[in-house]
Design a protein around this motif. Structure first.
Motif, short mmCIF file in Angstrom:
data_model
loop_
_atom_site.label_atom_id
_atom_site.label_comp_id
_atom_site.label_asym_id
_atom_site.label_seq_id
_atom_site.Cartn_x
_atom_site.Cartn_y
_atom_site.Cartn_z
N LEU A 181 43.19 53.43 50.92
CA LEU A 181 42.75 53.90 49.60
C LEU A 181 43.85 54.71 48.92
N LYS A 182 44.57 55.54 49.67
CA LYS A 182 45.68 56.29 49.08
C LYS A 182 46.76 55.33 48.58
N ALA A 183 47.05 54.31 49.36
CA ALA A 183 48.05 53.32 48.94
C ALA A 183 47.56 52.56 47.71
N ASP A 184 46.28 52.28 47.62
CA ASP A 184 45.73 51.59 46.46
C ASP A 184 45.86 52.46 45.21
N ILE A 185 45.63 53.76 45.36
CA ILE A 185 45.80 54.68 44.24
C ILE A 185 47.27 54.71 43.81
N GLU A 186 48.17 54.80 44.78
CA GLU A 186 49.61 54.77 44.47
C GLU A 186 49.98 53.48 43.75
N ALA A 187 49.40 52.36 44.19
CA ALA A 187 49.69 51.07 43.55
C ALA A 187 49.25 51.07 42.09
N GLU A 188 48.11 51.67 41.81
CA GLU A 188 47.62 51.75 40.42
C GLU A 188 48.55 52.62 39.57
N TYR A 189 48.98 53.75 40.12
CA TYR A 189 49.92 54.61 39.39
C TYR A 189 51.23 53.88 39.13
N ALA A 190 51.72 53.16 40.14
CA ALA A 190 52.97 52.40 39.97
C ALA A 190 52.82 51.34 38.90
N ILE A 247 56.02 48.71 27.77
CA ILE A 247 55.59 49.02 26.40
C ILE A 247 56.78 49.57 25.60
N ARG A 248 57.60 50.40 26.24
CA ARG A 248 58.79 50.96 25.57
C ARG A 248 59.85 49.89 25.31
N LEU A 249 59.97 48.92 26.22
CA LEU A 249 61.02 47.90 26.11
C LEU A 249 60.65 46.70 25.24
N ILE A 250 59.36 46.48 25.06
CA ILE A 250 58.90 45.30 24.31
C ILE A 250 58.50 45.72 22.89
N ASN A 251 59.22 45.21 21.93
CA ASN A 251 58.96 45.52 20.53
C ASN A 251 58.08 44.43 19.92
N ASP A 252 56.86 44.38 20.43
CA ASP A 252 55.86 43.42 19.94
C ASP A 252 54.51 44.13 19.99
N ARG A 253 53.97 44.45 18.83
CA ARG A 253 52.74 45.26 18.77
C ARG A 253 51.56 44.61 19.48
N TYR A 254 51.51 43.29 19.51
CA TYR A 254 50.40 42.61 20.17
C TYR A 254 50.49 42.78 21.69
N ILE A 255 51.66 42.60 22.23
CA ILE A 255 51.85 42.78 23.67
C ILE A 255 51.64 44.24 24.05
N GLN A 256 52.17 45.15 23.26
CA GLN A 256 51.98 46.58 23.53
C GLN A 256 50.49 46.92 23.59
N ALA A 257 49.70 46.39 22.66
CA ALA A 257 48.26 46.68 22.63
C ALA A 257 47.57 46.15 23.90
N ILE A 258 47.95 44.98 24.32
CA ILE A 258 47.36 44.39 25.53
C ILE A 258 47.71 45.22 26.76
N LEU A 259 48.98 45.62 26.88
CA LEU A 259 49.40 46.41 28.03
C LEU A 259 48.70 47.77 28.04
N LYS A 260 48.55 48.37 26.86
CA LYS A 260 47.82 49.65 26.78
C LYS A 260 46.37 49.47 27.21
N ARG A 261 45.77 48.35 26.86
CA ARG A 261 44.38 48.10 27.27
C ARG A 261 44.28 47.89 28.78
N ILE A 262 45.24 47.18 29.37
CA ILE A 262 45.24 46.98 30.82
C ILE A 262 45.37 48.32 31.54
N ILE A 263 46.18 49.22 31.00
CA ILE A 263 46.33 50.56 31.60
C ILE A 263 44.99 51.26 31.69
#
Length: 184
Positions: free
Chosen positions: A124-133, A142-158
């Motif tokens: 469980l600790k490793a699973d939590i670390e995996a989520e943080y990673a 999100i910082r490297l991709i200058n595409d608002r649609y992709i950024q929105a999707i990645l923010k939602r996955i977070i």
């Protein structure tokens, strides 16, 4: 609107309730596709998370049904993320083979990426670390991709990854009497 209804794959208690943005991109971009290959099937990736949580599910489902259900449903939610990422990669002009890019030197995914663990508390600790990673990787992309649609999707996955941290911490408290790097 997207031709795929991702909402039907959501596990209500195992993901954030907000809807996923439409899966689209501004324009094809192979560099962005390469970045997302690491989130898709690199060392720290949805494919690694799916495989790790399924392994933990296989070990726990008969010992503790509730914990097994947690691992199963979180892995299914990660499968949804992988499907969304594969669709983005294709829209960007990439090929969603089961491999990373920068994290694996373009090599195919490997079972060594999984933390197998010796006991449920360490798993469980490793699973939590995996989520943080994963969250850190998504934020970097999100910082490297200058595409608002992709950024929105990645923010939602977070948002889903944060729910997984809370769920894993709840299980850690219940089974091990502690929490580990709980999310705000």
């Amino acid at each position: 609107m997207s031709d795929i209804d991702y909402e039907i794959h959501k596990r209500p208690s195992y993901s954030d309730p907000s809807p996923y943005p439409e899966v689209k991109v501004v324009e094809p971009n192979l560099y962005y596709a390469q970045l997302l290959m690491d989130d898709y099937a690199g060392v720290v990736s949805e494919f690694t998370a799916i495989s790790q949580y399924l392994y933990h599910y296989f070990l726990t489902k008969k010992v503790d049904e509730k914990l097994g259900k947690l691992f199963e449903n979180v892995s299914i939610n990660e499968m949804l993320h992988m499907e969304i990422l594969s669709d983005i990669i294709v829209k960007l002009g990439g090929d969603p083979q089961i491999r990373g890019s920068f994290s694996t030197n373009n090599r195919f995914w490997n079972g060594k990426f999984i933390y197998y663990g010796d006991d449920i508390c360490e798993q469980l600790k490793a699973d939590i670390e995996a989520e943080y990673a994963a969250i850190e990787e998504y934020r970097k992309h999100i910082r490297l991709i200058n595409d608002r649609y992709i950024q929105a999707i990645l923010k939602r996955i977070i948002l889903d990854e944060k729910v997984h941290i809370k769920l894993f911490n709840k299980a850690l408290l219940e089974h091990c009497g502690c929490t580990y790097r709980d999310i705000d």
